[in-house]
Structure formats: structure tokens, C-alpha cells
Design a protein around this motif. Structure first.
Motif, PDB file in Angstrom:
ATOM      1  N   PHE A  93     -20.413  45.775  37.087  1.00 25.93           N
ATOM      2  CA  PHE A  93     -21.268  44.576  37.477  1.00 25.93           C
ATOM      3  C   PHE A  93     -21.098  43.513  36.272  1.00 25.93           C
ATOM      4  O   PHE A  93     -21.226  43.828  35.421  1.00 25.93           O
ATOM      5  N   ARG A 144     -24.210  36.467  34.682  1.00 26.46           N
ATOM      6  CA  ARG A 144     -24.008  35.528  33.923  1.00 26.46           C
ATOM      7  C   ARG A 144     -25.357  34.602  33.821  1.00 26.46           C
ATOM      8  O   ARG A 144     -26.142  34.644  34.800  1.00 26.46           O
ATOM      9  N   GLU A 156     -24.370  37.334  41.619  1.00 26.78           N
ATOM     10  CA  GLU A 156     -23.216  36.494  42.405  1.00 26.78           C
ATOM     11  C   GLU A 156     -22.299  37.540  42.705  1.00 26.78           C
ATOM     12  O   GLU A 156     -22.408  38.699  42.782  1.00 26.78           O
ATOM     13  N   GLN A 185     -19.224  40.045  43.350  1.00 29.58           N
ATOM     14  CA  GLN A 185     -18.557  40.752  42.542  1.00 29.58           C
ATOM     15  C   GLN A 185     -17.043  41.001  42.953  1.00 29.58           C
ATOM     16  O   GLN A 185     -16.757  41.645  43.860  1.00 29.58           O
ATOM     17  N   PHE A 206     -13.473  42.313  41.555  1.00 24.95           N
ATOM     18  CA  PHE A 206     -12.843  43.099  40.677  1.00 24.95           C
ATOM     19  C   PHE A 206     -11.543  43.450  41.050  1.00 24.95           C
ATOM     20  O   PHE A 206     -11.453  44.139  42.202  1.00 24.95           O
ATOM     21  N   LEU A 247     -16.799  33.867  40.119  1.00 25.84           N
ATOM     22  CA  LEU A 247     -16.356  34.772  38.820  1.00 25.84           C
ATOM     23  C   LEU A 247     -15.189  35.599  39.147  1.00 25.84           C
ATOM     24  O   LEU A 247     -15.473  36.497  40.576  1.00 25.84           O
TER      25      LEU A 247
END
Lengths: 359, 144, 119
Positions: free
Chosen positions: A292, A295, C3, C5, C7, C53
Motif C-alpha cells: 500500500f 501520500r 488513492e 493502488q 502496482f 500514482l
């Protein structure tokens, strides 16, 4: 071409209480190259996940830095909550905003004081720190600590605010706003401040983007990457990023001056709309396998938290990337070509928090 | 004599503190706590300092810096370790890059506990350090 | 800020190309960090565009190296040197290589994981 000399800056330097070390390569009075070297404060605290479980690791993470301690607690607990799939109560979200913004007020005032000290403007330094103490008094009244608050915990926050305390915080905000009207004016208009800061250490918008800057350094160059803009909770309390376009030391300073006032407004709005309900939910059991990332916009810019669960109570990895880490390249770049006597101003306005950087 | 013989000058070095104690040391110098009213001045120059305030634990990198600062200070001198990290390593004592408290490198005269050490206790520590300083001064004079 | 995720796994050979593509798309580099593994080090690259992100997991076996992304994002030198000093991962063609002197520590590569046990 003049003679090249190398001047060491730090780790113990009158201009900055932080143990930053720079090797400045000079040609006469001009800096041609700046090479930072770090490691004076490296502790390796992220590795303590091996001996602390995810709950008590909060206390370690809060000690990444003693200035933005609350934010580090929030960032870490936020990441763990995300990993565990926990939704914290609305009231806790609001209380976190209140304390985070108060932390920003005290951090920016602290910084403005250090800047004034660097300018040799001692009375201004003292005023900034005098105002800052008012925030610390509130911290102490609510949490018992002035610096390390331990207010966040995994699942929410630890202590509720009484209506009297809410009232006290609101009137403190009014009080500081009144103080800032005068103190902020000095930063904005005083000729000795402006002569020193305006036009010094310009970081262009292109460079700020290229060097991936964050926080007041980026916003002082007109780059908006404030992560608060993306937060639902911050939008609810009416957040708007503060931007300046000049990119010099003065605009980086003014971003912080304006943000103090803005944060006071955010605190008051959050307290006015404080939702009822619990302040924490219980969180139990081992952390699941997974990643996880979370920010938080710290006073010095975006901070990145990453946790990796491995099915036990101890996390596999807890990572924090602090704002200074990413602003160091900007510091190195702006130092090139500047005058030796501007070095301290430049370093201060980029505001490296070395403890954060090295962890 | 009941009055202080001199106004001691402080040198502050941040070993590997988290900034918490550093900021509190600075807070001591500013209006609310204001140690300057005791004639104490913060200096950046080890050669003019009487009291060395160190915050944070010692690691291999800053070990030499701490030693050097200590050696540059004139006799008599007093070392005050501020905060639990400077006293024993604190919460970071198990970290791979931490050697331990300041006393692993240089002799420490006064230990100020706390995380972060409160301004009141820092002032207390400095005042205690003043006593040690005077004691050392007397000893030096007797030996002369 | 909670937010989305994202990956993704990436092979070490693709790191440089991916960084170039992200840069061209207007992404900002957020961070690079290492994660201790057995027999390898996982390097996590994070990028951001408009508050979105994106994270890439790269598994780097011991003894192999990754091409440095400093020619694309110069600011990456901070992280690459950090990962090099703490985990012992080698980055090729770095624009600013401290050669192991970025973090000066008593322990050498304290974060490096154990060798994989041969079963």
C-alpha cells in the motif's frame, strides 16, 4: 578564469542547525559545483519493523522528524490502514486535518524564523517563534507533548477534542492570524528582506518540473503538485493550492507565509464542520500480504509512505520518502552559478530537513 | 560569590537527532523560554563555547565531528546530552547505524532526559552544567 | 491521501524504456526504494501524473544490475545511490554516481537480504 577552491559547508554551520554537508567548488566567488554528502543522521529506522509490530512502529515513524512528526504518524498509519482495509471514522479524518494543518502552521513559522535568523533579522526571528509557541501550547493541552504528539494511531486518533478545546483552538487561530497580518507584512514588504531574497536563487518552472520538486519549492516556481488537491477531505474544507510564479527565494518564502493563513482557515472550517461520532475503530490481527502506498502533503512537500505486509504483525517493509529527498537535486542545481554569500539563503529557502532525508 | 562568574556560551550540535530536541533547544533561546536572560548565548564557534549541547545519538559518520568539536573547545568545558537519544540511543538504539549515546565518544557531564526534551528540562540541564563548569574552573585554578 | 493502488511488475531490462515513456507522458518521478528479498532485491519505482500514482516492482537478482534512469530523471540519483548503498544494487551509466559514498555507514549494505537457499 579564477582559481578553484573547495569550501566545505556544514555539518556544523551557524546558518543552519541541520547537519547538512556540502562541498562547494568555487571559482572566485561563484559556486560552480555543489556536491551534497549525507549520512550524518542516518539511523536506519525503517529497519526497526523487524523488532516493532505495525502498531508500535507508529512511534518510530513519528520520530523520523521532530518538526513534521504528526504528518509522519498520519502517513504511516494511513498506509497501514489502507493495507488492512480499514476505514477510519469521519471525525478522525477531520481531527487529523486539524492537527496536520496546525503542524504546518508551527512548521512554517519555525521556518520563517530560521529564514529571518539567516537574514540577520533577529527581532523577526523572535516574533515568528513567539507566535509558534501558541500552537505548541495547544498541542501540549490536547496530547501532552509539544513536539512528538503520538496523536495518530492505526484506526484513528487517540483523543477527542472537547467543545471548550475546539473553542480555544479557534480563538488561537484568530490570534495567530492577527499576528501574521503584521509579521507576514514584514516578509512581504520590508526592503531588507526583499533586497536579500528577490531575484536570488531562481528555480524556473521548467527546472522545477524536470527535477521533480515538491512542496513550497515547487509551488514557489508555479508548479502545483500539492497532494491535498486530490483529497476528498481537503476539498470538503475548501483547500486551494498557494502558487507563486517568480521561483526565487522570496516566492518560496511567500508561499509559506500565505500557507500559514490558509492553514488557519482550513483548521477553522474543519472545526466548524467537525462530524459527530467515534474517533477510532479497533484494528486487530496480522497485516495481510500486500502493498500500500499513501501520500501526505507535509509542510515541506509531498511525503510518500509505502508499507508491505507479509501476513505477520511485523511489516515486511515500511518506507518513507520525505520531501527533502526529492528537493535535494533542486538545491544542487540552483546552487550552481550562485554567489557564495547566497548559499545560506538558498539552502534555507529550499529547507532541507536532513533528519527526514536520512531516516 | 553568589553571582555567576561568567556568561556561558553554548554550542549546539545535532548528532543524529530527529530535530525534535534541536527545535526545543532553539525554543529555549526564543521569547517564551529565553535563556539569554541568564546571560547564555548560542554561538556557532566551538572555540568560544563553554557548554556543548548535543542532541541525538552518535553514529560512525558524526563520531569524528563530535570529537573534533569537543577538542576545539577551550578548558574548562561541559557537555550536556539533550534528549533520550543523546543519553542512551533511545528508540533508535537497536538501529544498525547507531553507536549509542554521546558518552560512547566523549565524556558527558549532564544528561537531560525526554523525547523530546522539554525546554524547562533543557534549561535545568544547562543550569546544572553551569555548576559543573564552576567546579571544573575551581579545580583548574587549584592545580595551577 | 487514500488513492487507487497501481502496482505493476516490470523486468529489469524494461526499466529504462518505461521511464522514458513515462517522462514523455508527463509523469513525475516520485521515488525509488528497495525491499529486502531472498536472493534478490525488489526495487520499487513510483511515478505520478495529476495525482495518479503508478508503482513498478522490479525484481533484481543478486549480482545483476539495472540501467540507471538518471539520464531520464536526473533527480533519481538520490534514490539510486541510496538503494546502491543500502541494498547493494548496481545501477549502470549513472549521471551522478557516488560509488558507495552517499551514505557513509559502518555496516556495508545492511538491507541486503540473504542468499537464496538452494533446495
Amino acid at each position: 578564469m579564477g582559481k578553484r577552491t573547495i569550501v566545505p559547508f556544514g555539518p556544523q554551520h551557524p546558518a543552519l542547525p541541520e547537519p547538512v554537508h556540502l562541498d562547494l567548488e568555487l571559482e572566485d566567488e561563484t559556486v560552480v559545483r555543489a556536491v551534497p554528502s549525507i549520512g550524518y543522521v542516518h539511523r536506519g529506522l525503517e529497519k526497526l519493523t523487524e523488532s516493532y509490530d505495525y502498531e508500535s512502529m507508529t512511534y518510530v515513524m513519528e520520530r523520523v522528524c521532530g518538526i513534521c512528526s504528526f504528518g509522519h504518524g498520519w502517513g504511516y498509519t494511513g498506509a497501514v490502514e489502507g493495507l488492512m482495509g480499514v476505514n477510519i471514522p469521519d471525525r478522525a479524518e477531520y481531527l487529523r486535518i486539524v492537527f496536520h494543518e496546525l503542524s504546518r502552521v508551527h512548521s512554517h513559522l519555525l521556518w520563517l524564523g530560521l529564514l529571518a535568523d539567516g537574514l540577520g533579522f533577529d527581532s523577526l526571528f523572535m516574533h515568528c517563534w513567539r507566535i509558534r509557541e501558541k500552537v505548541l501550547d495547544v498541542f501540549e493541552a490536547v496530547t501532552g507533548g509539544r513536539v512528538i504528539l503520538s496523536y495518530c494511531k492505526v484506526g484513528g486518533v487517540k483523543k477527542d477534542l472537547t467543545p471548550e478545546m475546539v473553542q480555544r483552538i479557534v480563538s488561537m487561530c484568530d490570534d495567530i492570524e492577527e499576528d501574521m497580518r503584521r509579521t507576514g507584512y514584514v516578509f512581504m514588504k520590508d526592503s531588507s528582506v526583499r533586497n536579500r531574497l528577490c531575484g536570488t536563487g531562481v528555480l524556473s518552472k521548467e527546472d522545477a518540473v524536470e527535477l521533480c520538486c515538491v512542496g513550497p519549492v515547487a509551488r514557489g516556481s508555479g508548479v502545483d503538485n500539492d497532494v491535498r488537491s486530490a483529497s476528498k477531505w481537503y476539498r470538503e474544507v475548501g483547500f486551494e493550492p498557494v502558487l507563486y510564479d517568480e521561483g526565487d527565494c522570496w516566492s518560496r518564502c511567500m508561499v509559506r507565509v500565505d500557507e500559514v493563513v490558509q492553514s488557519l482557515n482550513l483548521v477553522r472550517t474543519a472545526l466548524r464542520n467537525l462530524p459527530d461520532g467515534d474517533i477510532a475503530v479497533p484494528v486487530k490481527g496480522p497485516a495481510p500480504v500486500g502493498d500500500f502506498a499513501f501520500r501526505v502533503e507535509q509542510p515541506r512537500g509531498e511525503a510518500f509512505y509505502y508499507v508491505q505486509g507479509n501476513g505477520t504483525k511485523n511489516l515486511g517493509r515500511a518506507r518513507v520518502r520525505t520531501p527533502t529527498n526529492i528537493n535535494i537535486p533542486a538545491m544542487v542545481r540552483t546552487l550552481q552559478g550562485c554567489n557564495l554569500q547566497d548559499v545560506s539563503m538558498l539552502v534555507i529557502t529550499i529547507d532541507p530537513c536532513i533528519s527526514c532525508t536520512e531516516r | 560569590m553568589s553571582y555567576a562568574k561568567r556568561s556561558p556560551w553554548l554550542l549546539h550540535y545535532d548528532a543524529s537527532s530527529c530535530n525534535g530536541c534541536d527545535i526545543e533547544v532553539l525554543a529555549c533561546l526564543t521569547p517564551v523560554y529565553d535563556v539569554e536572560r541568564f546571560g547564555i548565548i548560542n554561538t556557532g564557534d566551538p572555540k568560544q563555547a563553554d557548554i556543548l549541547l548535543i542532541t541525538g545519538a552518535v553514529n560512525d559518520q558524526n563520531k569524528e565531528v563530535v570529537k573534533q568539536l569537543y577538542e576545539q573547545m577551550p578548558e574548562p568545558k561541559v557537555v550536556v546530552a539533550v534528549g533520550i537519544c543523546a543519553c542512551s540511543g533511545g528508540i533508535f538504539r537497536d538501529c544498525y547505524n547507531i553507536l549509542g549515546g554521546v558518552d560512547t565518544v566523549i565524556p558527558v557531564d549532564v544528561y537531560v532526559p525526554g523525547c523530546a526534551a522539554r525546554p524547562e528540562s533543557i534549561i535545568d540541564g544547562v543550569v546544572k552544567g553551569l555548576g559543573v563548569l564552576e567546579e571544573k574552573q575551581r579545580k583548574m585554578e587549584a592545580e595551577r | 491521501m487514500t488513492e487507487e493502488q497501481i502496482f505493476e511488475d516490470l523486468s529489469p531490462a524494461d526499466v529504462y524504456r518505461t521511464a522514458e515513456a513515462l517522462r514523455a507522458d508527463g509523469y513525475r518521478m516520485v521515488q525509488i526504494c528497495g525491499v529486502t528479498r531472498e536472493g534478490s532485491t525488489e526495487v520499487l519505482y513510483s511515478f505520478d501524473r495529476d495525482h495518479r500514482l503508478v508503482n513498478y516492482r522490479v525484481d533484481v537478482p543478486f549480482g545483476t544490475s539495472v540501467r540507471s534512469i538518471t539520464p531520464v530523471y536526473w533527480a533519481a540519483f538520490v534514490y539510486e545511490n541510496e538503494v546502491h548503498d543500502l541494498f547493494g544494487v548496481e545501477f549502470e551509466d549513472s549521471k551522478l554516481d557516488y560509488k558507495g559514498n552517499f551514505f557513509r555507514m559502518s555496516a556495508k549494505t545492511p538491507w541486503k537480504g540473504p542468499e537464496k537457499e538452494v533446495s
